[in-house]
Design a protein around this motif. Structure first.
Motif, PDB file in Angstrom:
ATOM      1  N   ASN A   1      -5.476  12.385   5.676  1.00 54.36           N
ATOM      2  CA  ASN A   1      -4.366  11.471   5.942  1.00 54.36           C
ATOM      3  C   ASN A   1      -4.694  10.662   7.190  1.00 54.36           C
ATOM      4  N   ARG A  59       1.981  14.522   0.191  1.00 57.63           N
ATOM      5  CA  ARG A  59       2.441  13.546   1.172  1.00 57.63           C
ATOM      6  C   ARG A  59       3.683  12.814   0.645  1.00 57.63           C
ATOM      7  N   GLU A  87       6.478  10.282   1.877  1.00 59.01           N
ATOM      8  CA  GLU A  87       5.722   9.041   1.975  1.00 59.01           C
ATOM      9  C   GLU A  87       6.022   8.137   0.782  1.00 59.01           C
ATOM     10  N   THR A 140       1.913   3.868   1.481  1.00 61.45           N
ATOM     11  CA  THR A 140       0.528   4.068   1.047  1.00 61.45           C
ATOM     12  C   THR A 140      -0.234   2.749   1.074  1.00 61.45           C
ATOM     13  N   LYS A 161      -1.410   2.094   4.516  1.00 62.59           N
ATOM     14  CA  LYS A 161      -2.547   2.955   4.855  1.00 62.59           C
ATOM     15  C   LYS A 161      -3.831   2.447   4.201  1.00 62.59           C
TER      16      LYS A 161
END
Length: 255
Positions: free
Chosen positions: A69, A102, A108, A113, A116
């Protein structure tokens, strides 16, 4: 990771194997798996075990490391988080993003995402984006719709060239750690749906360059059959990757 796609055999250790266990694991594992360029072997150890894994893998460039992560900000007051630059400096090449734990344990979102993935690509690492439906969603015949919804925000922030830097892991949530595995036909069908969405966004040639992995109760006794399915380019293994002999057997299942 461009076409032709090499099998990717990835182990996600989750919150298991401290530094001492990590050293023992690789002392057992590495002699059982011959170096080779016909596949890509990847481990995602816990952050505190990353240095021990890197030390154990000196002289084995065929085995790569990633982190489980990251946070999308470059630095700041984000206690407990890792930045992409920190992961890269430690020696990581890949980053897991959007794993079901996650999403469902830590809340999340798909928009997070996407942030990220953007940060990981900008930092020069490879994002491994996890997507997959729950049992209720599958029973409601929404498996493909859910995966589409999870992929869409990420595809919206990618350029055609960047798509080739992405790895997708299809993980049916109902099969993770339960001992229940999607049938090979189920896996092939969902992998086909993922690639169709990639193709619709960026064209078939670009979609064909993206490795799509299967994850969910992968074991030595089912890995070969799963890997033989059309469009299944590798596996993301949880519990079975904690056992050196078992994961070595999975790595050898590519033939």
């Amino acid at each position: 990771m461009t076409a032709p796609r090499k099998p990717v055999l990835a182990g996600n250790w989750k919150m298991n194997h401290g530094p001492s266990e990590t050293a023992r694991f690789f002392a057992d594992f590495l002699p059982m798996v011959e170096p080779g360029d016909d596949r890509s072997v990847v481990f995602f150890p816990p952050a505190l075990s990353f240095a021990a894994a890197r030390e154990a893998l000196q002289g084995r460039p065929d085995v790569r490391l990633g982190v489980q992560n990251v946070y999308w900000e470059a630095s700041g007051a984000f206690t407990g988080e890792l930045s992409v630059a920190m992961a890269k400096d430690a020696g990581a090449e890949l980053v897991l993003i959007g794993h079901s734990e996650r999403r469902h344990v830590f809340g999340e979102t798909s928009d997070e995402t996407a942030k990220k993935v953007r940060a990981v690509l900008d930092g020069g690492l490879t994002p491994v984006l996890c997507v997959g439906e729950t049992l209720d969603e599958r029973r409601a015949d929404r498996a493909e719709a859910v995966v589409t919804e999870q992929l869409a925000p990420v595809l919206a922030i990618l350029s055609p060239d960047e798509l080739g830097e992405l790895v997708v892991a299809y993980e049916p949530v109902w099969a993770i750690g339960t001992g229940v595995t999607a049938t090979p036909g189920d896996a092939a069908a969902m992998h086909r749906a993922v690639r169709e969405q990639l193709s619709a966004a960026f064209g078939q040639a670009a979609a064909d360059a993206v490795p799509v992995l299967y994850g969910g109760s992968v074991k030595p006794d089912n890995a070969a059959e799963l890997l033989s399915q059309p469009g299944v380019d590798g596996v993301l293994v949880g519990g079975a990757s904690l056992d050196a002999a078992g994961f070595a057997a999975i790595c050898r299942a590519t033939g």
